[in-house]
Write a protein that holds these residues in place. Structure first.
Motif, PDB file in Angstrom:
ATOM      1  N   ILE A 165       0.849  -1.199   0.000  1.00 28.56           N
ATOM      2  CA  ILE A 165       0.000   0.000   0.000  1.00 28.56           C
ATOM      3  C   ILE A 165       0.879   1.241   0.000  1.00 28.56           C
ATOM      4  O   ILE A 165       0.613   2.208  -0.719  1.00 28.56           O
ATOM      5  CB  ILE A 165      -0.955  -0.032   1.201  1.00 28.56           C
ATOM      6  N   ALA A 166       1.958   1.201   0.803  1.00 32.81           N
ATOM      7  CA  ALA A 166       2.868   2.346   0.803  1.00 32.81           C
ATOM      8  C   ALA A 166       3.446   2.549  -0.600  1.00 32.81           C
ATOM      9  O   ALA A 166       3.552   3.684  -1.076  1.00 32.81           O
ATOM     10  CB  ALA A 166       3.979   2.129   1.820  1.00 32.81           C
ATOM     11  N   LEU A 167       3.782   1.455  -1.280  1.00 36.23           N
ATOM     12  CA  LEU A 167       4.367   1.591  -2.617  1.00 36.23           C
ATOM     13  C   LEU A 167       3.353   2.093  -3.640  1.00 36.23           C
ATOM     14  O   LEU A 167       3.701   2.887  -4.506  1.00 36.23           O
ATOM     15  CB  LEU A 167       4.956   0.254  -3.078  1.00 36.23           C
ATOM     16  N   TYR A 168       2.100   1.631  -3.541  1.00 37.78           N
ATOM     17  CA  TYR A 168       1.084   2.122  -4.478  1.00 37.78           C
ATOM     18  C   TYR A 168       1.033   3.644  -4.426  1.00 37.78           C
ATOM     19  O   TYR A 168       0.942   4.318  -5.448  1.00 37.78           O
ATOM     20  CB  TYR A 168      -0.318   1.605  -4.127  1.00 37.78           C
ATOM     21  N   VAL A 169       1.078   4.167  -3.194  1.00 44.84           N
ATOM     22  CA  VAL A 169       0.969   5.616  -3.045  1.00 44.84           C
ATOM     23  C   VAL A 169       2.247   6.297  -3.526  1.00 44.84           C
ATOM     24  O   VAL A 169       2.189   7.326  -4.202  1.00 44.84           O
ATOM     25  CB  VAL A 169       0.671   5.978  -1.582  1.00 44.84           C
ATOM     26  N   LEU A 170       3.389   5.702  -3.189  1.00 45.02           N
ATOM     27  CA  LEU A 170       4.658   6.318  -3.598  1.00 45.02           C
ATOM     28  C   LEU A 170       4.772   6.388  -5.122  1.00 45.02           C
ATOM     29  O   LEU A 170       5.331   7.338  -5.671  1.00 45.02           O
ATOM     30  CB  LEU A 170       5.836   5.532  -3.016  1.00 45.02           C
ATOM     31  N   VAL A 171       4.239   5.370  -5.802  1.00 43.89           N
ATOM     32  CA  VAL A 171       4.306   5.367  -7.270  1.00 43.89           C
ATOM     33  C   VAL A 171       3.582   6.582  -7.826  1.00 43.89           C
ATOM     34  O   VAL A 171       4.044   7.234  -8.758  1.00 43.89           O
ATOM     35  CB  VAL A 171       3.706   4.057  -7.829  1.00 43.89           C
ATOM     36  N   GLY A 172       2.454   6.934  -7.227  1.00 39.96           N
ATOM     37  CA  GLY A 172       1.702   8.086  -7.727  1.00 39.96           C
ATOM     38  C   GLY A 172       1.966   9.354  -6.942  1.00 39.96           C
ATOM     39  O   GLY A 172       1.133  10.247  -6.916  1.00 39.96           O
ATOM     40  N   TYR A 173       3.137   9.440  -6.320  1.00 40.60           N
ATOM     41  CA  TYR A 173       3.376  10.550  -5.389  1.00 40.60           C
ATOM     42  C   TYR A 173       3.406  11.889  -6.101  1.00 40.60           C
ATOM     43  O   TYR A 173       2.923  12.884  -5.586  1.00 40.60           O
ATOM     44  CB  TYR A 173       4.698  10.319  -4.633  1.00 40.60           C
ATOM     45  N   GLN A 174       4.000  11.913  -7.267  1.00 42.75           N
ATOM     46  CA  GLN A 174       4.055  13.181  -8.008  1.00 42.75           C
ATOM     47  C   GLN A 174       2.778  13.303  -8.816  1.00 42.75           C
ATOM     48  O   GLN A 174       2.700  12.867  -9.956  1.00 42.75           O
ATOM     49  CB  GLN A 174       5.292  13.195  -8.908  1.00 42.75           C
ATOM     50  N   ARG A 175       1.765  13.926  -8.234  1.00 41.74           N
ATOM     51  CA  ARG A 175       0.446  13.776  -8.823  1.00 41.74           C
ATOM     52  C   ARG A 175       0.226  14.639 -10.038  1.00 41.74           C
ATOM     53  O   ARG A 175      -0.770  14.508 -10.720  1.00 41.74           O
ATOM     54  CB  ARG A 175      -0.620  14.048  -7.777  1.00 41.74           C
ATOM     55  N   SER A 176       1.156  15.526 -10.310  1.00 39.57           N
ATOM     56  CA  SER A 176       0.996  16.308 -11.527  1.00 39.57           C
ATOM     57  C   SER A 176       1.291  15.470 -12.757  1.00 39.57           C
ATOM     58  O   SER A 176       0.961  15.853 -13.864  1.00 39.57           O
ATOM     59  CB  SER A 176       1.937  17.508 -11.486  1.00 39.57           C
TER      60      SER A 176
END
Lengths: 513, 199
Positions: A165-176
């Motif tokens: 779950i932490a990685l899913y979010v980190l993958v999309g961290y740069q939301r621009s």
């Protein structure tokens, strides 16, 4: 019936506790000393970091690094203990405290610390919030560590979900970045899908053995020891599903579909962390499960794993050749590398286990450096990651080109680099176990793989009049440090490999029933 | 008259009444609230059966968590919106009636066959027996706080990670779309509006 309080010894999961506590501290500190939310800033330009080591935002990364330092210290402390008294289990048999888990934990802490350093510079340059990034990296390393020392399938699943779950979010961290969002979404959906396979596997194993515990009384190990191998089809089926779930995390074919997209869309420091950490954690669980707990069933699961290994090596190498984007190419190369590690898994001997540990440690150090270089060359939204964007890199940044050459040669497995030694070790273990033909396939795959590493090198050194845009590295002291460290590790471990291999061999002992 | 019969009667009327009311309520919020009433009434019947754990879970999970989610979605989509009463899937109603009749038949069948059919040969008072030593809830609590303490705690870490993750993904984007780093024009148009800051 009175309540019998469980014996709680924290030494086994002290590193995880340290990391989780640091993550919470980072979140808390972020509220007070962290960067303020951008929307409240009156002026956009004011967030420019000052000079020095990337301005005044050093508190949180320093705190995170202290957390990793504490984790390493506590892991070494646990090592002293198991070295003196032998491997044990803790927390009612939920945690295995053994050399294997300690080795993996220290390696993971190193990967995590490198990711913090890279991430700090990456985020400051792009003016992104940092606190949650560090917290998620810390949490996810804690999850990976828990996975490495888990002695119960339920704990394994929780650890898997924590770091995923932490990685899913980190993958999309740069939301621009739209491709980042797409990558996070794909990774999340397919990851959730694979988790259900893992859960169903746990259910079937539980149905077959009556326990989810690996070592404890009435656990899977003692079940296999006491029950004649007559009716184990349910257990084998369950183990197959567990392999599917873990195979997804280590990006083995045919569970690799998410890899190129997620690797490409993620911020490069995160990609490096995924390639290094996620693979190590997944293989740690696979090695413990297959080579130790289900060792009596090796004749049942081995054909399946050999199939996965062969297909993974071949497909990863061949698809990497046709990639035009360096991050996708490295993604397919990481798939191929998962296949090489699988050859150590099928060896089911101590050499295979220690070889896999050595392989994953050296591969992680190399790939983190490779993605760090991609990060400094990629530009703010990492659009300059095509192979042709590296055209003329040697002319623009000779040293960086040299280091990238070294890392690529290591990934290809050329002598005097750590990648060569690592391949030699895992292939040697497989030959020792009598799987020479798998090694031959692996060697062919390596030869195919060498083509695309060399392709980057050719592009890099090519003095081409038609360089549309010179590659331009934007890097600060942290990136330079990490890239240098990665290159040094790649070279030194390629020349003086024996200390680390001996350490891995020494660490190859497991908690027993 | 036995007090249990009275309680059962009340919960029976509430459960059935609110279920029927759900079908005829026009407002989505009312439907959700009727569903809460039905769930609570059902929990009451579980209590009467001695299934304390299921009763508690019924209230916490269904009446609590899931209903909050329902209401949240209803509010998010707009309470006032009139739902179209046209079936998006043709033949939906016929299938629903068929499946409903099947479910009713199953329930009647099990009820007629008796509890033995459901819980094996342990007789009518099996649940009561199980509850006596050491008790359903107690047994679960013991397992949770002794052998499964670590998974229990690990779950809390997992939830924190999920919360942090949701916060990151749902946060207002601010101006992070504007990237400040001196690089080339990226070969794209419009996205990088502030390449004026020197590196």
């Amino acid at each position: 019936m009175d309540f019998v309080a469980p014996k709680i010894a924290l030494s086994g999961i002290a590193p995880e506790i340290a990391l989780a506590a640091t993550a919470l501290l980072v979140l808390l500190a972020d509220a007070f000393i962290g960067d303020r939310p951008r929307t409240l800033r009156p002026e956009h330009g004011s967030a420019r970091p000052g000079s020095g080591i990337l301005g005044n935002r050093w508190h949180l990364p320093l705190l995170s690094l202290i957390g990793f330092g504490a984790a390493v210290y506590l892991a070494l402390d646990a090592w002293d203990r198991v070295d003196a008294t032998g491997a044990t289990t803790q927390f009612s048999g939920m945690i295995a405290v053994d050399g294997f888990s300690v080795f993996v934990k220290i390696t993971l802490a190193v990967f995590g610390a490198l990711t913090i350093l890279l991430g700090h510079e990456y985020l400051v340059r792009r003016d992104l919030e940092e606190g949650e990034f560090f917290a998620l990296v810390l949490f996810s390393v804690a999850g990976m560590m828990l996975m490495a020392s888990s002695a119960d399938l339920i704990v394994t699943f929780l650890a898997l979900e924590t770091f995923s779950i932490a990685l899913y979010v980190l993958v999309g961290y740069q939301r621009s970045r739209l491709d980042g969002q797409e990558a996070a979404m794909k990774y999340f959906l397919l990851g959730a899908f694979s988790s259900t396979f893992f859960l169903l596997g746990i259910a079937l194993v539980f149905g077959a053995t009556g326990s989810t515990n690996l070592y404890g009384e009435g656990g899977i190990t003692s079940f296999l020891a006491t029950t004649p191998a007559a009716d184990l089809s349910l257990l084998v089926l369950g183990a197959g599903l567990l392999i599917v779930g873990l195979g997804f995390k280590v990006a083995a074919v045919p569970f690799h579909m998410w890899t190129p997209d997620a690797y490409q869309g993620a911020p490069s420091p995160v990609t490096g962390f995924m390639a290094a950490g996620s693979k190590l954690a997944g293989f740690a669980a696979l090695l413990r499960l297959l080579d130790v707990v289900l060792f009596p069933l090796r004749w049942d699961w081995r054909p399946l794993v050999i199939g996965i290994a062969v297909v993974t090596m071949i497909v990863g190498s061949i698809l990497a050749v046709v990639q035009d984007d360096i991050k996708r190419m490295l993604a397919y190369s990481s798939i191929a590398h998962a296949g090489f590690v699988f050859t150590a898994v099928i060896a089911t001997n101590d050499r295979g286990i220690s070889g896999a540990l050595f392989y994953l440690a050296t591969y992680g150090l190399t790939i983190v450096g490779a993605f760090a270089i991609v990060a400094v060359l990629g530009g703010p939204e990492e659009r300059r990651t095509r192979v042709n964007d590296f055209r003329g890199l040697f002319a623009a940044h000779p040293l960086l080109a040299g280091i990238l050459t070294l890392l690529m040669l290591s990934l290809a497995g050329v002598p005097i680099t750590s990648g060569f030694v690592a391949k030699l070790v895992v292939f040697g273990a497989a030959v020792e176990a009598g799987y020479t033909w798998v090694v031959v396939v692996g060697a062919i795959a390596s030869a195919i793989a060498a083509f695309f590493y060399l392709r980057i090198l050719v592009v890099m050194y090519m003095v081409d009049a038609e360089v549309a845009e010179e590659p331009k590295a934007v890097m600060g002291p942290l990136s330079i440090g990490v890239i240098g460290l990665s290159a040094a590790a790649t070279l030194v471990l390629g020349l003086f490999w024996s200390p680390l291999i001996e350490l891995a061999e020494k660490a190859t002992f497991f908690a027993g029933p | 008259m036995n007090i249990e019969v009275v309680v059962f009667g009340v919960s029976f009327v509430v459960a059935l009444g609110s279920s029927i009311a759900m079908l005829f309520a026009k407002n989505a919020v009312h439907v959700a609230l009727f569903l809460v009433a039905a769930q609570v009434a059902l929990a009451l019947t579980f209590l009467l059966q001695g299934a304390y754990f299921i009763a508690a879970v019924q209230i916490i999970v269904y009446a609590g968590a899931i209903m909050v989610l329902f209401l949240f979605v209803v509010m998010l989509l707009g309470v006032d919106r009139r739902e179209a009463l046209i079936e998006p899937l043709s033949g939906q109603r016929t299938i629903a009636v068929g499946l409903g009749a099947l479910l009713a038949a199953e329930i009647v069948y099990v009820a007629v066959k008796g509890t033995e059919f459901v819980i094996g040969g342990r007789g009518e008072d099996a649940l009561v027996t199980i509850n006596e030593d050491p008790g359903n809830v107690k047994a679960l609590a013991r397992a949770l706080f002794s052998d499964y303490l670590l998974p229990f705690e690990a779950t809390s870490v997992l939830l924190v990670v999920a919360i942090v993750g949701v916060m990151v993904l749902a946060r207002r984007m601010g101006h992070e779309g504007f990237l400040r780093e001196t690089t080339e024009d990226e070969g794209s148009e419009g996205a990088e509006t502030d390449a004026e800051v020197p590196a």
